[in-house]
Design an enzyme around this catalytic site. Structure first.
Site, mmCIF file in Angstrom:
data_model
loop_
_atom_site.group_PDB
_atom_site.id
_atom_site.type_symbol
_atom_site.label_atom_id
_atom_site.label_comp_id
_atom_site.label_asym_id
_atom_site.label_seq_id
_atom_site.Cartn_x
_atom_site.Cartn_y
_atom_site.Cartn_z
ATOM 1 N N ASP A 154 0.958 -1.154 0.022
ATOM 2 C CA ASP A 154 0.021 0.038 0.100
ATOM 3 C C ASP A 154 1.038 1.297 -0.097
ATOM 4 O O ASP A 154 2.128 1.245 0.296
ATOM 5 C CB ASP A 154 -0.925 -0.065 1.326
ATOM 6 C CG ASP A 154 -1.619 1.316 1.421
ATOM 7 O OD1 ASP A 154 -2.546 1.569 0.494
ATOM 8 O OD2 ASP A 154 -1.540 1.768 2.431
ATOM 9 N N ASP A 200 -1.665 -0.890 5.909
ATOM 10 C CA ASP A 200 -1.896 -0.512 7.247
ATOM 11 C C ASP A 200 -3.445 -0.240 7.370
ATOM 12 O O ASP A 200 -3.581 0.098 8.610
ATOM 13 C CB ASP A 200 -1.345 1.103 7.298
ATOM 14 C CG ASP A 200 -1.999 2.057 6.511
ATOM 15 O OD1 ASP A 200 -2.127 1.586 5.395
ATOM 16 O OD2 ASP A 200 -2.292 3.134 7.012
ATOM 17 N N ASP A 225 -0.314 4.934 1.099
ATOM 18 C CA ASP A 225 -0.476 6.098 2.116
ATOM 19 C C ASP A 225 -0.455 5.249 3.452
ATOM 20 O O ASP A 225 -1.377 4.330 3.569
ATOM 21 C CB ASP A 225 -1.943 6.634 1.977
ATOM 22 C CG ASP A 225 -1.854 7.504 0.522
ATOM 23 O OD1 ASP A 225 -1.306 8.542 0.605
ATOM 24 O OD2 ASP A 225 -2.608 6.901 -0.298
#
Length: 226
Positions: free
Chosen positions: A12, A173, A14
């Protein structure tokens, strides 16, 4: 030929590879201010990141009084226009992230980015930071068409296909990352330093890292490498 257990590792963007919270928060607050709303602290906006810009803004609007879909459409465009002009003011890789990418590449691992950010924005950021060439493919939230961003497994399947196939792992996250990876039957590592909207243990990842210096050994353990 190495003994590393994964041929592909996807990330991922961000809150995983990059701390983009300052620039995203500025864009959200620009949209809020334009609607006469109070701005929000970066720490509050950080928990809203992960499901795409519209979802992030909708949470900001809900926090400051709610809005109609039509108003959200207008403010979403304002947010994107502002963000497009201010993407890399504060954005930077997390500590040890580049070293981890170097180590994985040296092991012959193919690297990829799968994000819910618009593909053109993600490409611009990675290119501006000198990172784009590290990745064999980039899949954005709009790459696979409407409804096919994370938590759909579609972008994870596409990542594996575009990287040439093989055993894959994913690093993220958010609950979107974990659900997408698990739906694709791919082991997933969660970053405790990311943009969490809940305790990291509640994401249901296969492993958790507190920093990128732990990523490679964690992947080896997950993969059962020699």
């Amino acid at each position: 030929m190495t003994d590393f257990p994964f041929a592909i590792v996807g990330f991922d963007m961000d809150g995983t590879l990059l701390d983009t919270s300052g620039d995203l928060a500025a864009a959200v607050n620009h949209a809020l201010e334009s609607a006469g709303r109070p701005t929000l602290p970066v720490d509050d906006i950080r928990t809203m990141i992960g499901g795409g810009a519209r979802h992030m803004l909708a949470q900001g609007m809900a926090r400051t009084g709610g809005c109609t879909d039509d108003e959200l459409d207008i403010l979403h465009h304002r947010l994107l226009d502002y963000y497009e002009a201010h993407m890399i003011v504060e954005t930077a890789p997390y500590p040890h992230a580049l070293a981890a990418l170097d180590t994985l590449a040296a092991q012959g691992v193919t690297l990829a980015v799968v994000t819910n950010k618009l593909e053109r924005y993600a490409a611009h950021i990675l290119d501006s930071l000198g990172l784009k060439d590290r990745f064999a493919c980039l899949i954005g939230g709009d790459t696979m068409g409407p409804g096919n961003g994370k938590p759909s497994p579609a972008p994870i399947y596409a990542m594996i296909d575009r990287c040439g196939g093989g055993r894959a792992a994913f690093v993220g996250d958010s609950i979107y990352d974990v659900k997408a990876a698990k739906a694709a039957n791919v082991p997933v590592v969660a970053c405790s330093f990311g943009f969490l909207d809940r305790p990291v243990a509640d994401l249901g990842a296969d492993a958790v890292i507190d920093g990128f210096d732990r990523l490679v050994p964690t992947l080896r353990r997950l993969g059962g490498a020699r």
